[in-house]
Scaffold this motif. Structure first.
Motif, PDB file in Angstrom:
ATOM      1  N   GLU A  42       0.836  -1.202   0.000  1.00 44.53           N
ATOM      2  CA  GLU A  42       0.000   0.000   0.000  1.00 44.53           C
ATOM      3  C   GLU A  42       0.874   1.256   0.000  1.00 44.53           C
ATOM      4  O   GLU A  42       0.572   2.242  -0.667  1.00 44.53           O
ATOM      5  CB  GLU A  42      -0.940  -0.005   1.208  1.00 44.53           C
ATOM      6  CG  GLU A  42      -2.075  -1.001   1.065  1.00 44.53           C
ATOM      7  CD  GLU A  42      -2.962  -1.059   2.302  1.00 44.53           C
ATOM      8  OE1 GLU A  42      -2.568  -0.525   3.363  1.00 44.53           O
ATOM      9  OE2 GLU A  42      -4.050  -1.638   2.195  1.00 44.53           O
ATOM     10  N   LYS A  43       1.973   1.213   0.748  1.00 49.59           N
ATOM     11  CA  LYS A  43       2.898   2.334   0.798  1.00 49.59           C
ATOM     12  C   LYS A  43       3.506   2.572  -0.585  1.00 49.59           C
ATOM     13  O   LYS A  43       3.591   3.718  -1.065  1.00 49.59           O
ATOM     14  CB  LYS A  43       4.001   2.045   1.820  1.00 49.59           C
ATOM     15  CG  LYS A  43       4.998   3.149   1.996  1.00 49.59           C
ATOM     16  CD  LYS A  43       6.027   2.764   3.055  1.00 49.59           C
ATOM     17  CE  LYS A  43       7.141   3.770   3.140  1.00 49.59           C
ATOM     18  NZ  LYS A  43       8.175   3.373   4.105  1.00 49.59           N
ATOM     19  N   GLN A  44       3.920   1.498  -1.262  1.00 51.31           N
ATOM     20  CA  GLN A  44       4.479   1.620  -2.612  1.00 51.31           C
ATOM     21  C   GLN A  44       3.433   2.144  -3.585  1.00 51.31           C
ATOM     22  O   GLN A  44       3.732   2.969  -4.454  1.00 51.31           O
ATOM     23  CB  GLN A  44       5.023   0.267  -3.084  1.00 51.31           C
ATOM     24  CG  GLN A  44       6.287  -0.154  -2.394  1.00 51.31           C
ATOM     25  CD  GLN A  44       6.769  -1.532  -2.869  1.00 51.31           C
ATOM     26  OE1 GLN A  44       6.092  -2.196  -3.652  1.00 51.31           O
ATOM     27  NE2 GLN A  44       7.927  -1.943  -2.371  1.00 51.31           N
ATOM     28  N   LEU A  45       2.203   1.662  -3.426  1.00 50.51           N
ATOM     29  CA  LEU A  45       1.114   2.116  -4.291  1.00 50.51           C
ATOM     30  C   LEU A  45       0.881   3.617  -4.113  1.00 50.51           C
ATOM     31  O   LEU A  45       0.737   4.358  -5.093  1.00 50.51           O
ATOM     32  CB  LEU A  45      -0.170   1.337  -4.001  1.00 50.51           C
ATOM     33  CG  LEU A  45      -1.388   1.714  -4.833  1.00 50.51           C
ATOM     34  CD1 LEU A  45      -1.133   1.422  -6.307  1.00 50.51           C
ATOM     35  CD2 LEU A  45      -2.622   0.980  -4.342  1.00 50.51           C
ATOM     36  N   LEU A  46       0.844   4.092  -2.877  1.00 52.39           N
ATOM     37  CA  LEU A  46       0.659   5.519  -2.619  1.00 52.39           C
ATOM     38  C   LEU A  46       1.813   6.333  -3.191  1.00 52.39           C
ATOM     39  O   LEU A  46       1.616   7.409  -3.764  1.00 52.39           O
ATOM     40  CB  LEU A  46       0.524   5.770  -1.113  1.00 52.39           C
ATOM     41  CG  LEU A  46      -0.785   5.295  -0.474  1.00 52.39           C
ATOM     42  CD1 LEU A  46      -0.732   5.482   1.040  1.00 52.39           C
ATOM     43  CD2 LEU A  46      -1.975   6.023  -1.066  1.00 52.39           C
ATOM     44  N   LEU A  47       3.038   5.799  -3.038  1.00 54.31           N
ATOM     45  CA  LEU A  47       4.206   6.484  -3.584  1.00 54.31           C
ATOM     46  C   LEU A  47       4.112   6.575  -5.106  1.00 54.31           C
ATOM     47  O   LEU A  47       4.364   7.632  -5.700  1.00 54.31           O
ATOM     48  CB  LEU A  47       5.484   5.753  -3.179  1.00 54.31           C
ATOM     49  CG  LEU A  47       6.794   6.371  -3.643  1.00 54.31           C
ATOM     50  CD1 LEU A  47       6.978   7.748  -3.029  1.00 54.31           C
ATOM     51  CD2 LEU A  47       7.964   5.470  -3.283  1.00 54.31           C
ATOM     52  N   GLU A  48       3.723   5.478  -5.741  1.00 54.12           N
ATOM     53  CA  GLU A  48       3.577   5.478  -7.200  1.00 54.12           C
ATOM     54  C   GLU A  48       2.475   6.432  -7.644  1.00 54.12           C
ATOM     55  O   GLU A  48       2.606   7.124  -8.642  1.00 54.12           O
ATOM     56  CB  GLU A  48       3.284   4.059  -7.714  1.00 54.12           C
ATOM     57  CG  GLU A  48       4.483   3.130  -7.651  1.00 54.12           C
ATOM     58  CD  GLU A  48       5.631   3.615  -8.521  1.00 54.12           C
ATOM     59  OE1 GLU A  48       5.391   4.077  -9.646  1.00 54.12           O
ATOM     60  OE2 GLU A  48       6.786   3.533  -8.045  1.00 54.12           O
ATOM     61  N   ARG A  49       1.379   6.482  -6.911  1.00 55.53           N
ATOM     62  CA  ARG A  49       0.300   7.415  -7.246  1.00 55.53           C
ATOM     63  C   ARG A  49       0.780   8.858  -7.125  1.00 55.53           C
ATOM     64  O   ARG A  49       0.470   9.700  -7.966  1.00 55.53           O
ATOM     65  CB  ARG A  49      -0.909   7.182  -6.347  1.00 55.53           C
ATOM     66  CG  ARG A  49      -1.711   5.979  -6.733  1.00 55.53           C
ATOM     67  CD  ARG A  49      -2.940   5.834  -5.882  1.00 55.53           C
ATOM     68  NE  ARG A  49      -3.701   4.648  -6.274  1.00 55.53           N
ATOM     69  CZ  ARG A  49      -4.624   4.090  -5.530  1.00 55.53           C
ATOM     70  NH1 ARG A  49      -4.914   4.577  -4.342  1.00 55.53           N
ATOM     71  NH2 ARG A  49      -5.272   3.024  -5.962  1.00 55.53           N
ATOM     72  N   ALA A  50       1.531   9.146  -6.063  1.00 54.23           N
ATOM     73  CA  ALA A  50       2.053  10.503  -5.877  1.00 54.23           C
ATOM     74  C   ALA A  50       3.005  10.854  -7.015  1.00 54.23           C
ATOM     75  O   ALA A  50       2.944  11.961  -7.577  1.00 54.23           O
ATOM     76  CB  ALA A  50       2.755  10.618  -4.523  1.00 54.23           C
TER      77      ALA A  50
END
Length: 134
Positions: A42-50
């Motif tokens: 989830e952290k990686q997903l949020l980082l990728e979205r940002a």
């Protein structure tokens, strides 16, 4: 009498065989993930979205720059076309002026020749008058 045989049974209407659609494939079950792995994903997903949002914003700014540049190019092309037409008009005016100067120069030269001829004629007439009276 000959025995009557029963007529054959009517043929069943057959419909063409329709292909069977395979059952939708079930997605494979993910391996059992613990809470830390899920949190990391989830952290990686949020980082990728940002990062994706930053890139989209940069692309939007670049597109705006391209649009402004395109508008400036169109404006400069119009200005260039106007300046070219002014240059053509100025060149035509200079050509007309040069032609007029040439015509006036020829006319002036002719008038100078005519003036010289008239002066000689006047001098000759005055000389004749002086001889005839004197």
């Amino acid at each position: 009498p000959p025995a009557k045989t029963a007529p054959p049974p009517p043929a069943k209407a057959t419909t063409p065989a329709q292909p069977r659609t395979p059952a939708p494939a079930k997605p494979p079950h993910p391996p059992n993930l613990n809470d830390e792995a899920v949190a990391e994903l989830e952290k990686q997903l949020l980082l990728e979205r940002a990062n994706n949002q930053k890139m989209m914003l940069q692309m939007l700014e670049m597109q705006n720059d391209v649009n402004r540049s395109s508008a400036k190019i169109v404006e400069l092309k119009h200005e260039s076309a106007g300046l070219k037409s002014q240059l053509v008009a100025r060149d035509r005016m200079h050509a007309d002026d040069a032609r007029m100067r040439l015509q006036l120069g020829k006319r002036l030269q002719q008038l100078v020749f005519d003036n010289a001829a008239l002066r000689r004629e006047t001098d000759d007439l005055q000389a004749q008058l002086a001889r005839g009276v004197g």
